[in-house]
Design a protein around this motif. Sequence first.
Motif, PDB file in Angstrom:
ATOM      1  N   GLU A 237      -3.601   3.736   0.277  1.00  0.00           N
ATOM      2  CA  GLU A 237      -4.092   3.152  -1.292  1.00  0.00           C
ATOM      3  C   GLU A 237      -4.335   2.084  -1.376  1.00  0.00           C
ATOM      4  O   GLU A 237      -3.568   1.197  -0.807  1.00  0.00           O
ATOM      5  CB  GLU A 237      -3.091   3.816  -2.235  1.00  0.00           C
ATOM      6  N   HIS A 238      -4.883   1.626  -2.295  1.00  0.00           N
ATOM      7  CA  HIS A 238      -5.130   0.172  -3.294  1.00  0.00           C
ATOM      8  C   HIS A 238      -4.447   0.474  -3.978  1.00  0.00           C
ATOM      9  O   HIS A 238      -4.789   0.738  -5.077  1.00  0.00           O
ATOM     10  CB  HIS A 238      -6.951  -0.363  -2.562  1.00  0.00           C
ATOM     11  N   LYS A 239      -3.491  -1.002  -4.363  1.00  0.00           N
ATOM     12  CA  LYS A 239      -2.649  -1.554  -5.775  1.00  0.00           C
ATOM     13  C   LYS A 239      -4.129  -1.630  -6.725  1.00  0.00           C
ATOM     14  O   LYS A 239      -4.006  -0.872  -7.948  1.00  0.00           O
ATOM     15  CB  LYS A 239      -2.321  -2.806  -5.668  1.00  0.00           C
ATOM     16  N   GLU A 240      -5.120  -2.485  -6.432  1.00  0.00           N
ATOM     17  CA  GLU A 240      -6.248  -2.495  -7.549  1.00  0.00           C
ATOM     18  C   GLU A 240      -7.153  -1.389  -8.054  1.00  0.00           C
ATOM     19  O   GLU A 240      -8.327  -1.650  -8.318  1.00  0.00           O
ATOM     20  CB  GLU A 240      -7.023  -3.443  -7.540  1.00  0.00           C
ATOM     21  N   THR A 241      -6.514  -0.431  -7.584  1.00  0.00           N
ATOM     22  CA  THR A 241      -7.579   1.328  -7.987  1.00  0.00           C
ATOM     23  C   THR A 241      -6.536   2.032  -9.340  1.00  0.00           C
ATOM     24  O   THR A 241      -5.627   2.419  -8.429  1.00  0.00           O
ATOM     25  CB  THR A 241      -8.376   1.731  -6.586  1.00  0.00           C
ATOM     26  N   PRO A 242      -7.871   2.225  -9.459  1.00  0.00           N
ATOM     27  CA  PRO A 242      -7.289   4.121 -10.726  1.00  0.00           C
ATOM     28  C   PRO A 242      -6.390   5.034  -9.704  1.00  0.00           C
ATOM     29  O   PRO A 242      -5.259   5.902 -10.021  1.00  0.00           O
ATOM     30  CB  PRO A 242      -8.761   4.386 -11.016  1.00  0.00           C
ATOM     31  N   LEU A 243      -7.365   5.171  -8.606  1.00  0.00           N
ATOM     32  CA  LEU A 243      -5.950   6.902  -7.476  1.00  0.00           C
ATOM     33  C   LEU A 243      -4.495   5.875  -7.319  1.00  0.00           C
ATOM     34  O   LEU A 243      -3.662   6.540  -6.990  1.00  0.00           O
ATOM     35  CB  LEU A 243      -7.235   6.987  -6.609  1.00  0.00           C
ATOM     36  N   PHE A 244      -4.663   4.479  -7.743  1.00  0.00           N
ATOM     37  CA  PHE A 244      -2.760   4.259  -6.536  1.00  0.00           C
ATOM     38  C   PHE A 244      -1.865   5.004  -7.437  1.00  0.00           C
ATOM     39  O   PHE A 244      -0.843   4.707  -7.120  1.00  0.00           O
ATOM     40  CB  PHE A 244      -3.526   2.181  -7.270  1.00  0.00           C
ATOM     41  N   GLN A 245      -2.253   5.103  -8.321  1.00  0.00           N
ATOM     42  CA  GLN A 245      -0.750   5.908  -9.691  1.00  0.00           C
ATOM     43  C   GLN A 245      -0.553   6.698  -8.892  1.00  0.00           C
ATOM     44  O   GLN A 245       0.634   7.907 -10.165  1.00  0.00           O
ATOM     45  CB  GLN A 245      -1.845   6.363 -11.244  1.00  0.00           C
ATOM     46  N   TYR A 246      -1.150   7.822  -7.716  1.00  0.00           N
ATOM     47  CA  TYR A 246      -0.654   8.811  -7.917  1.00  0.00           C
ATOM     48  C   TYR A 246      -0.086   9.015  -6.777  1.00  0.00           C
ATOM     49  O   TYR A 246       0.274   9.457  -5.657  1.00  0.00           O
ATOM     50  CB  TYR A 246      -2.270  10.238  -7.614  1.00  0.00           C
ATOM     51  N   ARG A 247       0.809   7.237  -6.048  1.00  0.00           N
ATOM     52  CA  ARG A 247       1.033   6.718  -4.906  1.00  0.00           C
ATOM     53  C   ARG A 247       2.093   8.039  -4.115  1.00  0.00           C
ATOM     54  O   ARG A 247       2.477   8.272  -3.247  1.00  0.00           O
ATOM     55  CB  ARG A 247       1.166   5.655  -3.857  1.00  0.00           C
ATOM     56  N   ASP A 248       2.732   8.594  -5.190  1.00  0.00           N
ATOM     57  CA  ASP A 248       4.118   9.256  -5.275  1.00  0.00           C
ATOM     58  C   ASP A 248       3.929  10.408  -4.638  1.00  0.00           C
ATOM     59  O   ASP A 248       4.754  11.589  -3.769  1.00  0.00           O
ATOM     60  CB  ASP A 248       4.868   9.197  -6.268  1.00  0.00           C
ATOM     61  N   GLN A 249       2.859  11.132  -5.557  1.00  0.00           N
ATOM     62  CA  GLN A 249       2.369  12.607  -4.560  1.00  0.00           C
ATOM     63  C   GLN A 249       1.635  12.355  -2.869  1.00  0.00           C
ATOM     64  O   GLN A 249       1.615  13.711  -2.792  1.00  0.00           O
ATOM     65  CB  GLN A 249       1.502  12.827  -5.636  1.00  0.00           C
ATOM     66  N   LEU A 250       1.557  11.363  -2.385  1.00  0.00           N
ATOM     67  CA  LEU A 250       0.557  11.763  -1.831  1.00  0.00           C
ATOM     68  C   LEU A 250       2.113  11.440  -0.165  1.00  0.00           C
ATOM     69  O   LEU A 250       2.962  11.531  -0.266  1.00  0.00           O
ATOM     70  CB  LEU A 250      -0.027  10.049  -0.871  1.00  0.00           C
TER      71      LEU A 250
END
Length: 360
Positions: free
Chosen positions: A235-248
Amino acid sequence: MGVREILEKEQLEREDLRILLDSQKDDKKLLFRRAEEVKLREIGNKVYFRGLVEFSNICGKDCYYCGIRRSNKKAHRYNVTDDQILDAARFAHENNYGSLVLQAGELESTAFTERIVSLLREIKKLSSGKLGITLSLGEQSREVYKRWFDAGAHRYLLRIETSNPELYRKYHPKNTLHDYQNRLNCLYTLKELGYQTGTGVMIGLPFQDTGHLADDLLFMKNFDIDMVGMGPYIEHKETPLFQYRDQLLPIRERFNVALKMIATLRILMKDINIAAATALQAIDPVGREKAVKVGANIIMPNITPGKYRNDYALYENKPCVNEEPEECKHCLDVRIQLVDGEIGYGEWGDSKHFHKRNEE
Ligand code: SAH
Ligand code: SF4
Protein backbone atom coordinates in the motif's frame (compact mmCIF):
# COMPACT_ATOMS: atom_id res chain seq x y z
CA MET A 1 -7.43 -34.19 -1.48
CA GLY A 2 -4.17 -33.31 0.26
CA VAL A 3 -1.20 -31.39 -1.11
CA ARG A 4 0.84 -34.57 -1.59
CA GLU A 5 -1.82 -36.11 -3.87
CA ILE A 6 -2.36 -32.86 -5.74
CA LEU A 7 1.33 -32.64 -6.54
CA GLU A 8 1.10 -36.06 -8.25
CA LYS A 9 -1.71 -34.98 -10.57
CA GLU A 10 -1.14 -34.45 -14.29
CA GLN A 11 -3.58 -31.61 -14.60
CA LEU A 12 -4.28 -29.06 -11.90
CA GLU A 13 -7.80 -27.68 -11.51
CA ARG A 14 -8.83 -24.43 -9.87
CA GLU A 15 -9.57 -26.12 -6.55
CA ASP A 16 -6.15 -27.85 -6.57
CA LEU A 17 -4.43 -24.54 -7.15
CA ARG A 18 -6.38 -22.94 -4.34
CA ILE A 19 -5.34 -25.69 -1.94
CA LEU A 20 -1.70 -25.23 -2.94
CA LEU A 21 -1.97 -21.47 -2.40
CA ASP A 22 -3.52 -22.03 1.03
CA SER A 23 -0.93 -24.64 2.09
CA GLN A 24 0.90 -24.14 5.38
CA LYS A 25 3.88 -25.66 7.22
CA ASP A 26 4.83 -29.15 5.94
CA ASP A 27 2.42 -28.92 3.02
CA LYS A 28 3.98 -25.63 1.99
CA LYS A 29 7.42 -27.20 2.19
CA LEU A 30 6.27 -30.01 -0.10
CA LEU A 31 5.02 -27.43 -2.60
CA PHE A 32 8.29 -25.48 -2.49
CA ARG A 33 10.38 -28.63 -2.86
CA ARG A 34 8.38 -29.79 -5.86
CA ALA A 35 8.64 -26.37 -7.52
CA GLU A 36 12.40 -26.39 -7.04
CA GLU A 37 12.66 -29.88 -8.57
CA VAL A 38 10.53 -28.90 -11.56
CA LYS A 39 12.59 -25.81 -12.17
CA LEU A 40 15.95 -27.60 -12.02
CA ARG A 41 14.70 -30.41 -14.24
CA GLU A 42 13.03 -28.22 -16.87
CA ILE A 43 15.18 -25.10 -17.11
CA GLY A 44 18.18 -25.63 -14.80
CA ASN A 45 19.58 -23.37 -12.10
CA LYS A 46 20.51 -20.37 -14.24
CA VAL A 47 19.21 -16.96 -13.24
CA TYR A 48 19.15 -14.27 -15.90
CA PHE A 49 19.52 -10.58 -15.29
CA ARG A 50 17.46 -7.83 -16.86
CA GLY A 51 18.89 -4.43 -15.98
CA LEU A 52 15.85 -2.35 -15.06
CA VAL A 53 15.74 1.32 -16.03
CA GLU A 54 12.74 3.08 -14.52
CA PHE A 55 13.27 6.08 -16.71
CA SER A 56 10.25 8.23 -15.89
CA ASN A 57 7.47 8.38 -13.32
CA ILE A 58 5.32 10.69 -15.40
CA CYS A 59 2.08 8.83 -15.98
CA GLY A 60 -1.19 9.63 -17.69
CA LYS A 61 -3.14 7.04 -15.73
CA ASP A 62 -4.69 6.90 -12.33
CA CYS A 63 -4.58 3.30 -11.07
CA TYR A 64 -5.90 3.30 -7.50
CA TYR A 65 -2.97 1.30 -6.09
CA CYS A 66 -0.03 3.16 -7.58
CA GLY A 67 2.07 5.85 -5.89
CA ILE A 68 2.97 7.56 -9.17
CA ARG A 69 -0.61 7.83 -10.42
CA ARG A 70 -1.41 11.03 -12.20
CA SER A 71 -3.51 12.49 -9.37
CA ASN A 72 -0.80 12.12 -6.74
CA LYS A 73 0.29 15.73 -6.71
CA LYS A 74 2.88 14.96 -4.04
CA ALA A 75 4.93 12.74 -6.36
CA HIS A 76 8.05 14.49 -7.54
CA ARG A 77 8.12 13.83 -11.28
CA TYR A 78 11.29 13.02 -13.20
CA ASN A 79 12.39 11.99 -16.65
CA VAL A 80 15.85 10.49 -17.10
CA THR A 81 17.62 11.97 -20.13
CA ASP A 82 18.31 9.87 -23.21
CA ASP A 83 22.04 10.07 -22.54
CA GLN A 84 21.60 8.72 -19.05
CA ILE A 85 19.42 5.89 -20.35
CA LEU A 86 22.11 5.03 -22.88
CA ASP A 87 24.73 5.10 -20.12
CA ALA A 88 22.62 2.64 -18.15
CA ALA A 89 22.36 0.44 -21.26
CA ARG A 90 26.13 0.59 -21.69
CA PHE A 91 26.55 -0.42 -18.06
CA ALA A 92 24.25 -3.42 -18.57
CA HIS A 93 26.11 -4.43 -21.72
CA GLU A 94 29.58 -4.02 -20.25
CA ASN A 95 28.60 -6.02 -17.20
CA ASN A 96 27.18 -8.82 -19.32
CA TYR A 97 23.63 -8.47 -18.12
CA GLY A 98 22.28 -9.85 -21.39
CA SER A 99 19.12 -7.77 -21.33
CA LEU A 100 17.61 -4.46 -20.40
CA VAL A 101 14.09 -3.46 -19.35
CA LEU A 102 12.82 0.03 -20.06
CA GLN A 103 9.92 0.80 -17.75
CA ALA A 104 7.98 4.00 -17.05
CA GLY A 105 4.61 5.52 -16.42
CA GLU A 106 2.19 5.27 -19.32
CA LEU A 107 2.20 7.98 -21.96
CA GLU A 108 0.57 7.90 -25.36
CA SER A 109 1.96 10.47 -27.74
CA THR A 110 3.86 10.62 -30.99
CA ALA A 111 6.80 12.27 -29.27
CA PHE A 112 6.98 9.47 -26.70
CA THR A 113 6.68 6.77 -29.38
CA GLU A 114 9.50 8.30 -31.40
CA ARG A 115 11.68 8.78 -28.34
CA ILE A 116 11.46 5.05 -27.61
CA VAL A 117 12.14 4.16 -31.26
CA SER A 118 15.33 6.18 -31.26
CA LEU A 119 16.42 4.79 -27.87
CA LEU A 120 15.85 1.24 -29.12
CA ARG A 121 17.98 1.89 -32.19
CA GLU A 122 20.76 3.50 -30.13
CA ILE A 123 20.81 0.66 -27.62
CA LYS A 124 21.01 -1.92 -30.41
CA LYS A 125 23.88 0.06 -31.92
CA LEU A 126 25.92 0.52 -28.76
CA SER A 127 25.67 -3.18 -27.92
CA SER A 128 26.14 -4.43 -31.50
CA GLY A 129 22.69 -5.97 -31.27
CA LYS A 130 23.71 -8.05 -28.26
CA LEU A 131 21.59 -6.50 -25.53
CA GLY A 132 18.07 -7.91 -25.42
CA ILE A 133 15.41 -5.25 -24.81
CA THR A 134 12.16 -5.60 -22.89
CA LEU A 135 9.64 -2.78 -22.77
CA SER A 136 7.12 -2.13 -20.02
CA LEU A 137 5.34 1.03 -21.09
CA GLY A 138 1.71 0.15 -20.63
CA GLU A 139 -1.14 0.10 -23.12
CA GLN A 140 -0.40 1.38 -26.61
CA SER A 141 -1.93 1.01 -30.05
CA ARG A 142 -1.02 -1.88 -32.35
CA GLU A 143 0.90 0.56 -34.57
CA VAL A 144 3.04 1.73 -31.69
CA TYR A 145 3.76 -1.81 -30.49
CA LYS A 146 4.71 -2.70 -34.04
CA ARG A 147 7.03 0.32 -34.43
CA TRP A 148 8.83 -0.63 -31.24
CA PHE A 149 9.06 -4.27 -32.25
CA ASP A 150 10.53 -3.33 -35.61
CA ALA A 151 13.01 -1.01 -33.87
CA GLY A 152 14.38 -3.87 -31.78
CA ALA A 153 12.23 -4.56 -28.72
CA HIS A 154 11.47 -8.27 -28.47
CA ARG A 155 9.82 -8.68 -25.10
CA TYR A 156 6.98 -6.76 -23.46
CA LEU A 157 5.70 -6.78 -19.90
CA LEU A 158 2.10 -5.81 -19.30
CA ARG A 159 0.62 -7.07 -16.07
CA ILE A 160 -3.08 -7.78 -16.23
CA GLU A 161 -2.97 -6.86 -12.48
CA THR A 162 -5.97 -9.12 -11.81
CA SER A 163 -7.67 -11.41 -14.31
CA ASN A 164 -11.06 -10.78 -12.71
CA PRO A 165 -12.87 -7.95 -14.54
CA GLU A 166 -14.98 -7.06 -11.48
CA LEU A 167 -11.93 -6.72 -9.26
CA TYR A 168 -10.19 -4.81 -12.04
CA ARG A 169 -12.99 -2.24 -11.91
CA LYS A 170 -12.48 -1.80 -8.17
CA TYR A 171 -8.81 -0.94 -8.65
CA HIS A 172 -9.21 1.53 -11.50
CA PRO A 173 -11.28 4.58 -12.43
CA LYS A 174 -14.23 3.89 -14.68
CA ASN A 175 -13.14 5.23 -18.04
CA THR A 176 -11.73 3.96 -21.33
CA LEU A 177 -8.17 4.61 -20.20
CA HIS A 178 -8.59 1.94 -17.54
CA ASP A 179 -10.58 -0.75 -19.28
CA TYR A 180 -9.99 -4.44 -18.57
CA GLN A 181 -10.87 -5.53 -22.10
CA ASN A 182 -8.44 -3.01 -23.62
CA ARG A 183 -5.63 -4.29 -21.46
CA LEU A 184 -6.42 -7.86 -22.43
CA ASN A 185 -6.56 -6.91 -26.11
CA CYS A 186 -3.12 -5.34 -25.78
CA LEU A 187 -1.76 -8.66 -24.53
CA TYR A 188 -3.22 -10.46 -27.55
CA THR A 189 -1.77 -7.86 -29.90
CA LEU A 190 1.70 -8.15 -28.36
CA LYS A 191 1.63 -11.90 -28.75
CA GLU A 192 0.41 -11.70 -32.32
CA LEU A 193 3.14 -9.23 -33.26
CA GLY A 194 5.77 -11.73 -32.13
CA TYR A 195 6.83 -10.30 -28.79
CA GLN A 196 7.78 -12.63 -25.97
CA THR A 197 4.82 -11.64 -23.89
CA GLY A 198 4.84 -11.19 -20.13
CA THR A 199 2.06 -10.52 -17.70
CA GLY A 200 1.46 -10.74 -13.98
CA VAL A 201 -0.71 -9.76 -11.07
CA MET A 202 -0.43 -8.13 -7.69
CA ILE A 203 -0.87 -10.43 -4.74
CA GLY A 204 -2.71 -9.49 -1.57
CA LEU A 205 -4.86 -6.69 -2.97
CA PRO A 206 -7.98 -5.73 -1.01
CA PHE A 207 -11.07 -7.85 -1.86
CA GLN A 208 -8.84 -10.55 -3.40
CA ASP A 209 -8.70 -14.15 -2.10
CA THR A 210 -6.81 -17.30 -3.08
CA GLY A 211 -9.70 -18.31 -5.36
CA HIS A 212 -9.03 -15.18 -7.44
CA LEU A 213 -5.33 -15.94 -7.42
CA ALA A 214 -6.00 -19.50 -8.62
CA ASP A 215 -7.98 -17.96 -11.48
CA ASP A 216 -5.05 -15.65 -12.22
CA LEU A 217 -2.76 -18.67 -12.59
CA LEU A 218 -5.25 -20.36 -14.92
CA PHE A 219 -5.50 -17.14 -16.91
CA MET A 220 -1.72 -17.22 -17.47
CA LYS A 221 -1.90 -20.88 -18.46
CA ASN A 222 -4.83 -20.41 -20.84
CA PHE A 223 -3.26 -17.36 -22.41
CA ASP A 224 -0.10 -19.45 -22.88
CA ILE A 225 2.05 -16.64 -21.56
CA ASP A 226 5.87 -16.65 -21.98
CA MET A 227 6.94 -14.69 -18.94
CA VAL A 228 5.43 -13.69 -15.61
CA GLY A 229 6.36 -11.06 -13.07
CA MET A 230 4.16 -10.93 -10.01
CA GLY A 231 4.67 -9.65 -6.54
CA PRO A 232 2.93 -8.53 -3.38
CA TYR A 233 0.74 -5.45 -3.38
CA ILE A 234 2.24 -2.86 -1.03
CA GLU A 235 0.00 0.00 0.00
CA HIS A 236 0.95 3.61 -0.66
CA LYS A 237 -0.40 6.46 1.50
CA GLU A 238 -1.23 8.81 -1.34
CA THR A 239 -3.54 6.41 -3.18
CA PRO A 240 -7.27 5.61 -2.97
CA LEU A 241 -6.72 1.93 -2.09
CA PHE A 242 -4.90 2.97 1.08
CA GLN A 243 -8.29 3.33 2.81
CA TYR A 244 -8.62 -0.48 2.81
CA ARG A 245 -5.30 -1.10 4.53
CA ASP A 246 -7.02 -2.60 7.59
CA GLN A 247 -8.59 -5.31 5.44
CA LEU A 248 -5.32 -6.56 3.95
CA LEU A 249 -3.43 -9.69 4.83
CA PRO A 250 -0.48 -8.84 7.08
CA ILE A 251 2.49 -7.92 4.89
CA ARG A 252 4.44 -11.05 5.82
CA GLU A 253 1.49 -13.22 4.80
CA ARG A 254 1.23 -11.39 1.45
CA PHE A 255 4.88 -12.23 0.95
CA ASN A 256 4.23 -15.90 1.73
CA VAL A 257 1.31 -16.09 -0.66
CA ALA A 258 3.49 -14.48 -3.35
CA LEU A 259 6.10 -17.23 -2.90
CA LYS A 260 3.37 -19.87 -3.11
CA MET A 261 2.06 -18.23 -6.30
CA ILE A 262 5.53 -18.46 -7.86
CA ALA A 263 6.00 -22.09 -6.79
CA THR A 264 2.54 -23.10 -8.02
CA LEU A 265 3.01 -21.32 -11.33
CA ARG A 266 6.35 -23.08 -11.88
CA ILE A 267 4.56 -26.43 -11.47
CA LEU A 268 1.73 -25.30 -13.76
CA MET A 269 3.93 -23.73 -16.48
CA LYS A 270 7.24 -25.54 -16.33
CA ASP A 271 9.29 -23.76 -18.98
CA ILE A 272 8.29 -20.09 -18.77
CA ASN A 273 10.41 -17.26 -17.38
CA ILE A 274 9.33 -16.15 -13.93
CA ALA A 275 10.74 -12.97 -12.42
CA ALA A 276 11.47 -12.46 -8.75
CA ALA A 277 9.72 -9.10 -8.32
CA THR A 278 11.44 -6.21 -6.57
CA ALA A 279 8.42 -5.82 -4.29
CA LEU A 280 9.42 -9.14 -2.65
CA GLN A 281 12.66 -7.54 -1.54
CA ALA A 282 10.80 -4.57 -0.13
CA ILE A 283 9.30 -6.95 2.42
CA ASP A 284 12.16 -9.39 3.03
CA PRO A 285 15.82 -8.46 2.48
CA VAL A 286 16.37 -11.83 0.77
CA GLY A 287 12.91 -12.03 -0.74
CA ARG A 288 14.03 -12.31 -4.34
CA GLU A 289 16.49 -15.06 -3.51
CA LYS A 290 13.74 -16.98 -1.75
CA ALA A 291 11.67 -16.66 -4.93
CA VAL A 292 14.57 -18.02 -7.00
CA LYS A 293 14.73 -21.01 -4.69
CA VAL A 294 11.06 -21.88 -5.31
CA GLY A 295 10.85 -21.38 -9.05
CA ALA A 296 11.80 -17.91 -10.28
CA ASN A 297 14.64 -17.60 -12.83
CA ILE A 298 14.79 -13.89 -13.65
CA ILE A 299 16.04 -10.99 -11.55
CA MET A 300 15.75 -7.37 -12.58
CA PRO A 301 18.56 -5.43 -10.88
CA ASN A 302 17.75 -1.76 -10.76
CA ILE A 303 20.18 0.21 -12.93
CA THR A 304 18.26 3.49 -12.84
CA PRO A 305 20.73 6.27 -11.99
CA GLY A 306 20.75 6.46 -8.16
CA LYS A 307 19.37 9.95 -7.68
CA TYR A 308 16.07 9.15 -9.40
CA ARG A 309 15.34 5.93 -7.61
CA ASN A 310 13.54 7.44 -4.65
CA ASP A 311 11.00 9.00 -6.95
CA TYR A 312 9.91 5.84 -8.75
CA ALA A 313 7.80 5.09 -5.70
CA LEU A 314 5.07 2.78 -6.92
CA TYR A 315 4.81 1.62 -3.32
CA GLU A 316 6.49 2.47 -0.03
CA ASN A 317 9.84 1.16 1.27
CA LYS A 318 11.25 0.32 -2.12
CA PRO A 319 14.61 -1.42 -1.61
CA CYS A 320 18.08 -0.31 -2.75
CA VAL A 321 17.02 3.26 -3.45
CA ASN A 322 20.29 4.54 -2.08
CA GLU A 323 22.59 2.35 -4.14
CA GLU A 324 24.34 2.78 -7.45
CA PRO A 325 24.26 0.04 -10.12
CA GLU A 326 27.86 -1.00 -9.48
CA GLU A 327 27.06 -1.87 -5.87
CA CYS A 328 24.02 -3.96 -6.85
CA LYS A 329 26.10 -6.16 -9.07
CA HIS A 330 28.44 -7.52 -6.40
CA CYS A 331 25.62 -7.84 -3.97
CA LEU A 332 23.60 -9.98 -6.40
CA ASP A 333 26.46 -12.33 -7.33
CA VAL A 334 26.75 -13.39 -3.74
CA ARG A 335 23.02 -13.57 -3.15
CA ILE A 336 22.33 -15.92 -6.05
CA GLN A 337 25.10 -18.28 -5.05
CA LEU A 338 23.50 -18.52 -1.63
CA VAL A 339 20.47 -20.24 -3.16
CA ASP A 340 22.56 -22.54 -5.41
CA GLY A 341 21.80 -20.47 -8.47
CA GLU A 342 24.17 -19.43 -11.22
CA ILE A 343 23.94 -16.18 -13.12
CA GLY A 344 23.58 -16.54 -16.89
CA TYR A 345 25.93 -13.70 -17.79
CA GLY A 346 25.92 -12.48 -21.36
CA GLU A 347 22.92 -14.58 -22.36
CA TRP A 348 19.49 -13.37 -23.37
CA GLY A 349 17.87 -16.08 -21.30
CA ASP A 350 14.79 -16.27 -23.48
CA SER A 351 11.71 -18.03 -22.29
CA LYS A 352 12.00 -21.65 -23.46
CA HIS A 353 8.27 -21.64 -23.66
CA PHE A 354 8.32 -18.89 -26.28
CA HIS A 355 10.61 -20.85 -28.57
CA LYS A 356 8.61 -24.05 -28.20
CA ARG A 357 5.41 -22.15 -28.88
CA ASN A 358 6.87 -20.87 -32.12
CA GLU A 359 8.19 -24.23 -33.29
CA GLU A 360 4.77 -25.81 -33.13
N1 SAH B 1 3.00 1.96 -16.25
C1 SAH B 1 3.29 0.64 -16.67
C2 SAH B 1 4.57 0.08 -16.10
C3 SAH B 1 5.01 0.61 -14.76
S1 SAH B 1 4.04 0.13 -13.38
C4 SAH B 1 2.13 -0.28 -16.30
O1 SAH B 1 1.36 0.05 -15.41
O2 SAH B 1 2.02 -1.33 -16.95
C5 SAH B 1 4.64 -1.51 -13.14
C6 SAH B 1 3.85 -2.36 -12.20
O3 SAH B 1 3.97 -1.88 -10.87
C7 SAH B 1 2.36 -2.40 -12.41
O4 SAH B 1 2.03 -3.29 -13.44
C8 SAH B 1 1.84 -2.85 -11.05
O5 SAH B 1 1.59 -4.25 -11.04
C9 SAH B 1 3.00 -2.55 -10.11
N2 SAH B 1 2.55 -1.72 -8.97
C10 SAH B 1 1.97 -0.51 -9.03
N3 SAH B 1 1.61 -0.10 -7.78
C11 SAH B 1 1.96 -1.09 -6.94
C12 SAH B 1 1.84 -1.28 -5.53
N4 SAH B 1 1.28 -0.36 -4.74
N5 SAH B 1 2.32 -2.42 -4.99
C13 SAH B 1 2.91 -3.35 -5.77
N6 SAH B 1 3.05 -3.24 -7.09
C14 SAH B 1 2.58 -2.13 -7.68
FE1 SF4 C 1 0.74 4.57 -14.24
FE2 SF4 C 1 1.55 2.01 -14.33
FE3 SF4 C 1 1.22 3.30 -11.97
FE4 SF4 C 1 -0.95 2.66 -13.41
S1 SF4 C 1 0.56 1.23 -12.47
S2 SF4 C 1 -0.57 4.64 -12.44
S3 SF4 C 1 -0.17 2.94 -15.49
S4 SF4 C 1 2.72 3.75 -13.56
